[in-house]
Design a protein around this motif. Structure first.
Motif, mmCIF file in Angstrom:
data_model
loop_
_atom_site.group_PDB
_atom_site.id
_atom_site.type_symbol
_atom_site.label_atom_id
_atom_site.label_comp_id
_atom_site.label_asym_id
_atom_site.label_seq_id
_atom_site.Cartn_x
_atom_site.Cartn_y
_atom_site.Cartn_z
ATOM 1 N N VAL A 86 0.853 -1.197 0.000
ATOM 2 C CA VAL A 86 0.000 0.000 0.000
ATOM 3 C C VAL A 86 0.885 1.241 0.000
ATOM 4 C CG1 VAL A 86 -1.786 1.303 1.209
ATOM 5 C CG2 VAL A 86 -1.827 -1.188 1.281
ATOM 6 N N TYR A 87 0.633 2.115 -0.945
ATOM 7 C CA TYR A 87 1.412 3.343 -1.070
ATOM 8 C C TYR A 87 0.657 4.497 -0.419
ATOM 9 C CZ TYR A 87 4.309 6.943 -3.209
ATOM 10 O OH TYR A 87 5.165 8.002 -3.400
ATOM 11 N N LEU A 88 1.175 4.974 0.699
ATOM 12 C CA LEU A 88 0.581 6.160 1.338
ATOM 13 C C LEU A 88 1.648 7.244 1.484
ATOM 14 C CD1 LEU A 88 -1.943 5.060 4.142
ATOM 15 C CD2 LEU A 88 -2.371 5.649 1.763
ATOM 16 N N ASP A 89 2.327 7.497 0.367
ATOM 17 C CA ASP A 89 3.380 8.518 0.373
ATOM 18 C C ASP A 89 3.227 9.433 -0.847
ATOM 19 O OD1 ASP A 89 5.480 9.804 1.546
ATOM 20 O OD2 ASP A 89 7.019 8.389 0.876
ATOM 21 N N TYR A 90 1.974 9.778 -1.155
ATOM 22 C CA TYR A 90 1.685 10.600 -2.339
ATOM 23 C C TYR A 90 2.262 12.005 -2.235
ATOM 24 C CZ TYR A 90 -1.536 7.175 -4.380
ATOM 25 O OH TYR A 90 -2.082 6.058 -4.967
ATOM 26 N N PHE A 126 5.443 25.302 -8.854
ATOM 27 C CA PHE A 126 4.833 23.978 -8.714
ATOM 28 C C PHE A 126 5.596 22.934 -9.517
ATOM 29 C CE2 PHE A 126 2.388 23.616 -12.677
ATOM 30 C CZ PHE A 126 2.076 24.920 -13.015
ATOM 31 N N SER A 127 5.249 21.677 -9.286
ATOM 32 C CA SER A 127 6.046 20.565 -9.797
ATOM 33 C C SER A 127 5.116 19.425 -10.234
ATOM 34 C CB SER A 127 6.961 20.098 -8.656
ATOM 35 O OG SER A 127 7.719 18.998 -9.048
ATOM 36 N N ALA A 128 5.331 18.898 -11.431
ATOM 37 C CA ALA A 128 4.363 17.961 -12.025
ATOM 38 C C ALA A 128 4.242 16.627 -11.284
ATOM 39 C CB ALA A 128 4.740 17.695 -13.481
ATOM 40 N N HIS A 129 5.325 16.182 -10.642
ATOM 41 C CA HIS A 129 5.264 14.820 -10.093
ATOM 42 C C HIS A 129 4.407 14.709 -8.832
ATOM 43 C CE1 HIS A 129 8.305 14.728 -6.682
ATOM 44 N NE2 HIS A 129 8.645 15.860 -7.241
ATOM 45 N N LYS A 130 3.889 15.850 -8.367
ATOM 46 C CA LYS A 130 2.977 15.794 -7.211
ATOM 47 C C LYS A 130 1.534 15.614 -7.665
ATOM 48 C CE LYS A 130 6.465 16.868 -4.455
ATOM 49 N NZ LYS A 130 7.080 15.981 -3.493
ATOM 50 N N PHE A 131 1.268 15.769 -8.977
ATOM 51 C CA PHE A 131 -0.119 15.556 -9.452
ATOM 52 C C PHE A 131 -0.135 14.588 -10.646
ATOM 53 C CE2 PHE A 131 1.327 19.843 -10.770
ATOM 54 C CZ PHE A 131 1.248 19.779 -12.154
ATOM 55 N N PRO A 184 -6.210 17.876 1.794
ATOM 56 C CA PRO A 184 -7.076 16.703 1.996
ATOM 57 C C PRO A 184 -6.298 15.391 2.084
ATOM 58 C CG PRO A 184 -7.299 17.586 -0.241
ATOM 59 C CD PRO A 184 -6.507 18.582 0.537
ATOM 60 N N GLN A 185 -5.112 15.347 1.488
ATOM 61 C CA GLN A 185 -4.381 14.065 1.410
ATOM 62 C C GLN A 185 -3.476 13.796 2.605
ATOM 63 O OE1 GLN A 185 -3.741 16.760 -0.490
ATOM 64 N NE2 GLN A 185 -1.647 16.857 -1.247
ATOM 65 N N ASN A 186 -3.363 14.754 3.523
ATOM 66 C CA ASN A 186 -2.321 14.640 4.545
ATOM 67 C C ASN A 186 -2.851 14.249 5.928
ATOM 68 O OD1 ASN A 186 -0.922 16.076 6.937
ATOM 69 N ND2 ASN A 186 0.685 16.034 5.396
ATOM 70 N N ALA A 187 -2.178 13.271 6.533
ATOM 71 C CA ALA A 187 -2.389 12.970 7.959
ATOM 72 C C ALA A 187 -1.005 12.819 8.577
ATOM 73 C CB ALA A 187 -3.183 11.681 8.129
ATOM 74 N N ASN A 188 -0.791 13.401 9.744
ATOM 75 C CA ASN A 188 0.527 13.299 10.378
ATOM 76 C C ASN A 188 0.323 13.092 11.876
ATOM 77 O OD1 ASN A 188 3.031 14.051 11.696
ATOM 78 N ND2 ASN A 188 3.704 14.864 9.728
ATOM 79 N N THR A 191 3.885 10.970 -6.870
ATOM 80 C CA THR A 191 2.716 10.205 -7.305
ATOM 81 C C THR A 191 3.088 9.366 -8.522
ATOM 82 O OG1 THR A 191 2.078 12.010 -8.769
ATOM 83 C CG2 THR A 191 1.116 12.025 -6.566
ATOM 84 N N PRO A 192 2.356 8.278 -8.754
ATOM 85 C CA PRO A 192 2.615 7.526 -9.989
ATOM 86 C C PRO A 192 2.142 8.340 -11.191
ATOM 87 C CG PRO A 192 0.712 6.621 -8.834
ATOM 88 C CD PRO A 192 1.265 7.698 -7.951
ATOM 89 N N LEU A 193 2.768 8.103 -12.328
ATOM 90 C CA LEU A 193 2.345 8.775 -13.554
ATOM 91 C C LEU A 193 0.988 8.217 -13.979
ATOM 92 C CD1 LEU A 193 3.893 10.743 -15.574
ATOM 93 C CD2 LEU A 193 4.136 8.736 -17.007
ATOM 94 N N ASP A 194 0.044 9.106 -14.265
ATOM 95 C CA ASP A 194 -1.259 8.681 -14.787
ATOM 96 C C ASP A 194 -1.023 8.100 -16.194
ATOM 97 O OD1 ASP A 194 -3.827 8.957 -16.278
ATOM 98 O OD2 ASP A 194 -4.514 9.840 -14.404
ATOM 99 N N GLU A 195 -1.646 6.947 -16.488
ATOM 100 C CA GLU A 195 -1.476 6.282 -17.796
ATOM 101 C C GLU A 195 -1.775 7.234 -18.960
ATOM 102 O OE1 GLU A 195 -0.474 3.379 -18.822
ATOM 103 O OE2 GLU A 195 -0.209 2.354 -16.894
ATOM 104 N N ARG A 196 -2.806 8.087 -18.772
ATOM 105 C CA ARG A 196 -3.203 9.001 -19.851
ATOM 106 C C ARG A 196 -2.109 10.042 -20.106
ATOM 107 N NH1 ARG A 196 -8.771 10.307 -16.900
ATOM 108 N NH2 ARG A 196 -7.320 9.964 -15.170
#
Ligand code: PLP
Length: 394
Positions: free
Chosen positions: A4-8, A198-203, A293-297, A12-17
């Protein structure tokens, strides 16, 4: 084994599209966008249309978009480029104390060159209150930079108010929106910021490409000397496939922002609630509302974050202590210390970051594993035994 990847927030993984959109520019459309022949024109057209699309998505002008190699370069360029171009006006620069290493490292270099860098404090939730800036700013301050959202605890900053204060005193305002872009609305025009990174690999875009937005009229010095790319402001052969990938990733991210954010937030809230119900002695770091929304610490008391991280890794779970960029260091997080968290709790803190591919099944698995791992580690923890012993006599 389940993974399980919870380190977005790290990447992030590259979207196939996005991958599909990039592919032709690695192979048949491989031309150098600066070449005058038809191969070059293929590349140049793709770069132009990607720039226009990004500008349109963000409501700014194409000429305000500068392609970079990512967040680190954007932050370095904004800070150093403004410092050197505006040093005749003053030497004072104000940044927050919870910035990413790209900003802190650049600021440290500027201090060595004689700039006077002021680090704004944050409150216990990691928020830079406008009054902190009011207190620190002077009329010879040339630049203020406060990140839109923190990468460790997800706190969203009052960027618009901070920018207004900076402008009132004649200072330029930059914000690092690397964690925010694609996750919460980033309102460049409404906030009226002068520069934004901003940086593309975060989205779900490729790693190694990003944007520094520079408002018309703001003139940082060029950062990379070389050819005439990026209107002579940043030399180097343009990475056409990555530029194309970033524009497609941004389109997908912004078109689906509300839906994805809601889904991610729901899973995050469920995770937070479950951990707080099932694990005693935890501190939820950061603000509950003004938060990505994606963060819990969490700070798990009486244990080391690194030990928990390793235990979770053995169960196939990827999360992080601190940010990926400071993972080579055993120092406690500067962000958590800035919020006033004691060192021992900062050491026991873990960031879980969720993304569009996270499922409820994944979250349920992680909750079980965290509960077991924390219980096991506390059973071995002298600090916890001591604490329980002390409690007996209370
Ligand atoms: N700024 C923030 C807030 C980040 O979270 C990161 C990466 O984690 C960066 C800057 C650096 O971005 P990049 O990895 O694209 O260099």
């Amino acid at each position: 084994m389940k993974r399980v990847y919870l380190d977005y927030s790290a990447t992030t993984p590259l979207d196939e599209r996005v991958f599909e959109a990039m592919k032709p520019y690695f192979t048949e459309k491989f031309g150098n966008a600066n070449s005058l022949h038809c191969f070059g024109r293929d590349g140049a057209n793709a770069v132009d249309s990607s720039r226009r699309r990004i500008a349109e998505l963000l409501g700014v002008k194409p000429t305000e978009i500068y392609f970079t190699s990512g967040g680190t370069e954007g932050d370095n360029w904004a800070l150093k480029g403004i410092a050197s171009a505006y040093s005749h006006k003053g030497k004072r620069i104000i940044i927050s104390s919870i910035e990413h290493a790209a900003m802190l490292g650049s600021a440290a270099q500027l201090e060595k060159q004689g700039f006077d860098v002021v680090y704004l404090p944050v409150n216990d939730k990691g928020m830079v209150l406008p009054e902190y800036l009011e207190k620190a700013i002077t009329d010879d301050t040339i630049l203020v930079s406060v990140m839109t959202a923190n990468n460790e605890i997800g706190t969203l900053q009052p960027v618009k108010e901070l920018c207004e204060i900076a402008h009132k005193h004649g200072a330029i305002f930059h914000t690092d929106a690397v964690q925010a872009m694609g996750s919460v609305p980033v309102k460049i025009r409404d906030w009226n910021v002068d520069l934004l990174t901003f940086s593309a690999h975060k989205f779900y875009g490729p790693k190694g490409i990003g944007v520094l937005y520079i408002k018309s009229g703001i003139k940082p010095d060029k950062f990379i000397a070389g050819g005439h790319q990026e209107r002579s402001m940043r030399g180097g052969t343009t990475n056409v496939p990555f530029v194309v990938g970033m524009s497609e990733a941004l389109r997908l991210a912004l078109e689906n922002l509300e839906e994805n954010s809601l889904k991610i937030k729901k899973l995050r809230d469920y995770f937070v609630k479950s951990i707080e119900e099932r694990v005693p002695y935890v501190v939820y770091n950061g603000d509950r509302k003004q938060r990505l929304p994606q963060n819990a610490n969490f700070a798990f008391e009486f244990i080391e974050g690194e030990s928990l991280l390793l235990r979770l890794d053995m169960a196939g779970i990827a999360c992080s202590s601190g940010s990926a960029c400071s993972s080579g260091s055993l120092d406690p997080s500067h962000v958590l210390l800035a919020t006033g968290l004691p060192i021992e709790k900062a050491h026991g803190s873990i960031r879980f970051s969720f993304g569009k591919y996270t499922t409820k099944d994944d979250v349920d698995y992680v909750i079980e594993q965290v509960v077991n791992a924390v219980n096991d580690l506390r059973r071995l923890s002298p600090l916890f035994s001591e604490f329980k012993g002390e409690k007996k006599y209370v």
